[in-house]
Each structure stands twice: as structure tokens, then as C-alpha cells.
Design a protein around this motif. Structure first.
Motif, PDB file in Angstrom:
ATOM      1  N   VAL A   9      55.983  58.863  66.844  1.00 22.69           N
ATOM      2  CA  VAL A   9      56.367  59.577  68.067  1.00 22.69           C
ATOM      3  C   VAL A   9      55.513  60.829  68.224  1.00 22.69           C
ATOM      4  O   VAL A   9      55.358  61.610  67.278  1.00 22.69           O
ATOM      5  CB  VAL A   9      57.868  59.978  68.020  1.00 22.69           C
ATOM      6  N   GLU A  27      67.310  57.795  73.934  1.00 23.37           N
ATOM      7  CA  GLU A  27      66.701  56.966  72.886  1.00 23.37           C
ATOM      8  C   GLU A  27      67.746  56.612  71.813  1.00 23.37           C
ATOM      9  O   GLU A  27      67.850  55.469  71.369  1.00 23.37           O
ATOM     10  CB  GLU A  27      65.540  57.742  72.262  1.00 23.37           C
ATOM     11  N   LYS A  28      68.510  57.613  71.398  1.00 23.24           N
ATOM     12  CA  LYS A  28      69.524  57.401  70.360  1.00 23.24           C
ATOM     13  C   LYS A  28      70.569  56.373  70.829  1.00 23.24           C
ATOM     14  O   LYS A  28      70.908  55.439  70.093  1.00 23.24           O
ATOM     15  CB  LYS A  28      70.207  58.732  70.022  1.00 23.24           C
ATOM     16  N   SER A  31      68.974  52.857  70.988  1.00 22.24           N
ATOM     17  CA  SER A  31      68.753  52.263  69.667  1.00 22.24           C
ATOM     18  C   SER A  31      70.078  51.912  68.991  1.00 22.24           C
ATOM     19  O   SER A  31      70.212  50.862  68.363  1.00 22.24           O
ATOM     20  CB  SER A  31      67.904  53.214  68.814  1.00 22.24           C
ATOM     21  N   TRP A  40      68.572  45.234  66.223  1.00 23.23           N
ATOM     22  CA  TRP A  40      67.800  46.271  65.523  1.00 23.23           C
ATOM     23  C   TRP A  40      68.447  46.407  64.147  1.00 23.23           C
ATOM     24  O   TRP A  40      69.441  47.108  63.977  1.00 23.23           O
ATOM     25  CB  TRP A  40      67.864  47.571  66.309  1.00 23.23           C
ATOM     26  N   ILE A  43      66.670  50.882  60.552  1.00 17.66           N
ATOM     27  CA  ILE A  43      65.819  51.988  61.009  1.00 17.66           C
ATOM     28  C   ILE A  43      65.782  53.027  59.898  1.00 17.66           C
ATOM     29  O   ILE A  43      66.837  53.453  59.399  1.00 17.66           O
ATOM     30  CB  ILE A  43      66.276  52.577  62.359  1.00 17.66           C
ATOM     31  N   ARG A  45      63.757  56.672  58.665  1.00 18.36           N
ATOM     32  CA  ARG A  45      62.816  57.763  58.910  1.00 18.36           C
ATOM     33  C   ARG A  45      61.716  57.701  57.856  1.00 18.36           C
ATOM     34  O   ARG A  45      62.009  57.448  56.672  1.00 18.36           O
ATOM     35  CB  ARG A  45      63.562  59.106  58.834  1.00 18.36           C
ATOM     36  N   TYR A  50      57.285  62.352  62.122  1.00 23.96           N
ATOM     37  CA  TYR A  50      58.149  61.982  63.235  1.00 23.96           C
ATOM     38  C   TYR A  50      57.827  60.530  63.543  1.00 23.96           C
ATOM     39  O   TYR A  50      57.083  60.215  64.483  1.00 23.96           O
ATOM     40  CB  TYR A  50      57.926  62.896  64.431  1.00 23.96           C
ATOM     41  N   ALA A  51      58.365  59.665  62.685  1.00 22.08           N
ATOM     42  CA  ALA A  51      58.047  58.233  62.758  1.00 22.08           C
ATOM     43  C   ALA A  51      59.161  57.474  62.049  1.00 22.08           C
ATOM     44  O   ALA A  51      59.910  58.041  61.250  1.00 22.08           O
ATOM     45  CB  ALA A  51      56.718  57.968  62.075  1.00 22.08           C
ATOM     46  N   ASN A  52      59.271  56.191  62.374  1.00 21.94           N
ATOM     47  CA  ASN A  52      60.256  55.363  61.676  1.00 21.94           C
ATOM     48  C   ASN A  52      59.695  53.999  61.369  1.00 21.94           C
ATOM     49  O   ASN A  52      58.747  53.532  62.011  1.00 21.94           O
ATOM     50  CB  ASN A  52      61.548  55.253  62.494  1.00 21.94           C
ATOM     51  N   LEU A  73      61.499  56.689  74.674  1.00 23.13           N
ATOM     52  CA  LEU A  73      60.334  57.422  74.144  1.00 23.13           C
ATOM     53  C   LEU A  73      59.051  56.584  74.168  1.00 23.13           C
ATOM     54  O   LEU A  73      58.018  57.038  73.653  1.00 23.13           O
ATOM     55  CB  LEU A  73      60.605  57.862  72.696  1.00 23.13           C
ATOM     56  N   MET A  77      54.980  57.018  72.265  1.00 27.85           N
ATOM     57  CA  MET A  77      54.901  56.358  70.951  1.00 27.85           C
ATOM     58  C   MET A  77      53.618  55.571  70.780  1.00 27.85           C
ATOM     59  O   MET A  77      53.088  55.005  71.736  1.00 27.85           O
ATOM     60  CB  MET A  77      56.045  55.341  70.795  1.00 27.85           C
TER      61      MET A  77
HETATM   62  O1  LIG Z   1      63.268  59.238  65.997  1.00 29.55           O
HETATM   63  C1  LIG Z   1      62.568  58.211  66.050  1.00 29.55           C
HETATM   64  O2  LIG Z   1      62.093  57.682  65.055  1.00 29.55           O
HETATM   65  C2  LIG Z   1      62.279  57.574  67.404  1.00 29.55           C
HETATM   66  C3  LIG Z   1      63.402  56.809  67.913  1.00 29.55           C
HETATM   67  C4  LIG Z   1      63.669  55.449  67.532  1.00 29.55           C
HETATM   68  C5  LIG Z   1      64.986  55.262  67.573  1.00 29.55           C
HETATM   69  C6  LIG Z   1      65.595  56.492  67.802  1.00 29.55           C
HETATM   70  O3  LIG Z   1      66.797  56.733  67.895  1.00 29.55           O
HETATM   71  O4  LIG Z   1      64.663  57.460  67.889  1.00 29.55           O
END
Ligand SMILES: O=C(O)C[C@H]1C=CC(=O)O1
Length: 96
Positions: A9, A27-28, A31, A40, A43, A45, A50-52, A73, A77
Motif C-alpha cells: 500500500v 477497506e477494513k 475485507s 479471504w 491476512i 501484516r 504497509y503491506a500484507n 485502496l 496498491m
Molecule cells: O492494511 C492493509 O494491508 C491493506 C488492506 C487490506 C485489507 C485491509 O483491511 O487493509
């Protein structure tokens, strides 16, 4: 079909903070709805970025594209996608 997805991101620093907060909230919600649906699966971090790393379970490439391009987002991205399949040595029943 399982896909490993890396999302990096980069929100522009000059984006107004209210707009940034509103996009991140959407976004939250987006997801978490997909996590509840089972599409999904994971997920995580990536520490220090700032990536997942995510794992998505979708019907086909078109559905993956629809989900990823619908991310609030998305325009901020860089996304890397890797298709996955079951490893022949895997012993867990729930990772197909
Ligand atoms: O924060 C992030 O990694 C980006 C994004 C992907 C899902 C989410 O809730 O935020």
C-alpha cells in the motif's frame, strides 16, 4: 482456487487525512466481509511494511480480479498474485 496475494500500500502523503481514514475504514469493512464469507482465508501484516500477505479462495481468475479491483485502496496498491495448489506432502485436510 487458492491465490497468495501480496498487497503493498502506498497512500499519497498529500491525500487529506479525512479521506485517507474514510478509505481505510471502507477497506477494513470490505475485507472483513470477504473474510466472513470464506473468500479471504488469511491476512497477515508484513512486519515493518504497509503491506500484507493474504490467501484468497475464489472460483476463478475473474472473481479474484473482481475482488482485488474492488478494494477501496486498489488505486494505491501494487499487487502481486501467485496461484497455489495443494502440495503432495501436505497432511492437513483443510488446506486444499
Ligand atoms: O492494511 C492493509 O494491508 C491493506 C488492506 C487490506 C485489507 C485491509 O483491511 O487493509
Amino acid at each position: 482456487m487458492l491465490f497468495h496475494v501480496r498487497m503493498n500500500v502506498r497512500i499519497p502523503h498529500d491525500l487529506p487525512s479525512e479521506e485517507t481514514a474514510e478509505i481505510i475504514a471502507r477497506e477494513k469493512a470490505y475485507s472483513q466481509e470477504l473474510q466472513r464469507s470464506g473468500k479471504w482465508r488469511h491476512i497477515w501484516r508484513i512486519a515493518g511494511e504497509y503491506a500484507n500477505y493474504s490467501v484468497l479462495d475464489v472460483n476463478d481468475n475473474a472473481e479474484l480480479h473482481e475482488i482485488l479491483s474492488g478494494l477501496p485502496l486498489f488505486k494505491f496498491m501494487d499487487i502481486e498474485v501467485t496461484p497455489l495448489l495443494r502440495h503432495p506432502s501436505a497432511i492437513r485436510d483443510d488446506d486444499t
